[in-house]
Design a protein around this motif. Structure first.
Motif, PDB file in Angstrom:
ATOM      1  N   ILE A 252      -7.745 -19.229 -10.707  1.00  0.00           N
ATOM      2  CA  ILE A 252      -8.254 -18.085  -9.934  1.00  0.00           C
ATOM      3  C   ILE A 252      -7.517 -18.009  -8.602  1.00  0.00           C
ATOM      4  N   PRO A 253      -6.924 -16.870  -8.250  1.00  0.00           N
ATOM      5  CA  PRO A 253      -6.221 -16.749  -6.961  1.00  0.00           C
ATOM      6  C   PRO A 253      -7.105 -17.136  -5.787  1.00  0.00           C
ATOM      7  N   LEU A 254      -6.487 -17.762  -4.783  1.00  0.00           N
ATOM      8  CA  LEU A 254      -7.230 -18.240  -3.624  1.00  0.00           C
ATOM      9  C   LEU A 254      -7.724 -17.085  -2.765  1.00  0.00           C
ATOM     10  N   ASP A 255      -8.742 -17.387  -1.929  1.00  0.00           N
ATOM     11  CA  ASP A 255      -9.220 -16.495  -0.875  1.00  0.00           C
ATOM     12  C   ASP A 255      -9.626 -15.114  -1.396  1.00  0.00           C
ATOM     13  N   GLY A 256     -10.621 -15.101  -2.262  1.00  0.00           N
ATOM     14  CA  GLY A 256     -11.157 -13.827  -2.727  1.00  0.00           C
ATOM     15  C   GLY A 256     -10.740 -13.423  -4.115  1.00  0.00           C
TER      16      GLY A 256
END
Length: 366
Positions: A252-256
Motif C-alpha cells: 500500500i503506498p505510504l502516507d494516505g
C-alpha cells in the motif's frame, strides 16, 4: 467552612466585575456522567473545569478502566435501568436542581448508519431505548443544563423526537438545541461527525469555538517511537497477520495510500467483489485528520487504519491519542485487545467535550 464577610464600602470593590459575578465565576461547576464508558466524557469535562461527582457504566471492563483514571469519581458499575436517580443524587449530597450539568452518551450502536439500514434491527435493538433512561435522570435530577452526544442518525429516529418533547416538558427548550458537528473542527485529530445536544433551562447553548488550524495525524502520533519495546503496554501489543496480508500491507503506498491504488492482481479476492468500503486496508495521511476511530481501529480490514509509513495497523495507544485521550490514559489490561479497542472506538473524544464546556460554563456562570 465559613466565608469572611466582605468589608469596605462599594467603592472599595473592583469596578470591572460585580462581587456576585466574581463569586459565581470562582464556583466549580458540577457534572454527572451517564453511560461513561472508559471515561472520555469525564476527561473532557474535567479538562474543561467541571467537577464530575458521579458516573454510571454497565460494562465491567470499561468501569475498571474508568476507575484507573478517575479514582475520585464515584462510579456505579451497574445497569442504569436498575438505578434510582434520586438516590444517586442524594449520595453525592445534592438536591434536585443543584447539579450544573448532566452529560451522557447512550450506547449508539443501535442508531448507527449500517444498523438502521435494516429497520427490523432498529426496532429490536434494546440499547436504543436507553435514551429514555437519560430522560428519566433529567426528570429526577433537574440539572441546570444537559449535554447529550450521539451518532448523527439519532436525529432521524423517533426516540429523538420523544427526547426533545420530554425535555421541553421539563423546561429545557431543546427543539433548537442540537447540532451535527465534526470533531475535527474542535481540535480533535480525527474526522468524526456527532450529534451534540447542549441546552440549559434558559435555552440552547451553541458552541462556536472552532479551532484552527486543524489537528492532524502527525500532530497526534508523529513523535511516537516504533512499537515493540517502548514500555507502554498499549503501544506494544503485537499484531498477528498472515503472510499474504502482510505483503498486501507492504504494497500500500505510504502516507494516505489505499488498496485501490494497487493493480487488481495484487488485491485480495474479497476486495475485487465490491466497490464499497474503499477505506479498507488504507493508510492514514500524516497531514490530515484521521478517519473516524471505530471499535475496529486496530484492524486494517475494518477501515483506513494503517500507519502512514510503517507496515502495520495503528496501535491502541495511537488510536487513543487520535481520540484525544491524554498520553498516559490507562485501559484495563486484562480486558484484551478487542475490548480495549471497543472502549477507545466507543469513546467521546475528550478534546471535543472540553471545547463545548466553554459555552456551558459561560451559560451557567452568567
Amino acid at each position: 467552612m465559613t466565608t469572611a464577610p466582605v468589608t469596605g464600602s462599594v467603592e472599595d470593590q473592583p469596578r470591572d466585575v460585580a462581587p456576585s459575578r466574581r463569586l459565581r465565576s470562582r464556583r466549580r461547576l458540577t457534572a454527572f456522567d451517564l453511560f461513561s464508558g472508559a471515561g472520555g466524557l469525564t476527561q473532557g469535562l474535567q479538562d474543561g473545569g467541571f467537577r464530575v461527582l458521579g458516573a454510571v457504566e454497565f460494562d465491567r471492563a470499561a468501569g475498571e478502566s474508568y476507575v484507573l483514571n478517575h479514582p475520585k469519581v464515584r462510579l456505579w458499575n451497574s445497569d442504569i435501568r436498575t438505578l434510582d436517580a434520586s438516590k444517586l443524587l442524594a449520595s453525592v449530597r445534592l438536591r434536585p436542581g443543584e447539579l450544573d450539568l448532566l452529560a451522557g452518551c447512550p450506547p449508539c450502536q443501535g442508531f448507527s448508519h449500517l444498523r438502521t439500514l435494516n429497520r427490523t434491527r432498529d426496532v429490536l435493538d434494546e440499547r436504543n431505548d436507553l435514551i429514555y433512561d437519560y430522560l428519566r435522570f433529567v426528570r429526577e435530577l433537574r440539572p441546570k443544563a444537559v449535554l447529550l452526544e450521539n451518532v448523527p442518525a439519532l436525529a432521524d429516529d423517533r426516540r429523538m423526537t420523544h427526547l426533545i418533547e420530554g425535555l421541553i416538558e421539563l423546561g429545557y427548550p431543546a427543539d433548537d438545541g442540537y447540532r451535527i458537528l465534526n470533531a475535527a473542527d474542535y481540535g480533535v485529530p480525527q474526522r468524526r461527525r456527532r450529534l451534540v445536544l447542549l441546552v440549559s433551562r434558559d435555552g440552547p447553548i451553541l458552541s462556536s469555538f472552532i479551532v484552527r488550524p486543524v489537528a492532524t495525524v502527525r500532530d497526534a502520533i508523529g513523535d511516537l517511537p516504533v512499537p515493540g519495546n517502548t514500555g507502554d503496554a498499549l503501544h506494544d501489543m503485537p499484531e498477528r497477520r498472515s503472510q499474504k496480508v502482510t505483503e498486501l500491507i507492504r504494497s500500500i503506498p505510504l502516507d494516505g495510500g489505499s488498496r485501490t491504488d494497487l493493480a487488481l492482481s495484487r488485491q485480495l479476492p474479497c476486495h475485487k467483489k465490491t466497490t464499497g468500503f474503499r477505506d479498507v486496508y488504507g493508510r492514514m495521511a500524516w497531514d490530515k485528520p484521521a478517519p473516524t476511530i471505530t471499535t475496529g481501529c486496530h484492524n486494517p480490514s475494518r477501515g483506513r487504519f494503517l500507519h502512514p509509513e510503517q507496515h502495520r495497523a495503528i496501535t491502541l495507544r495511537e488510536a487513543a491519542l487520535l481520540q484525544s485521550f491524554p498520553p498516559d490514559y490507562q485501559f484495563a489490561p486484562a480486558a484484551g485487545k478487542e475490548r480495549i479497542a471497543a472502549m477507545i472506538g466507543n469513546a467521546i473524544p475528550p478534546r471535543f467535550v472540553q471545547e463545548h464546556t466553554r459555552g456551558a460554563r459561560e451559560a451557567l456562570l452568567s
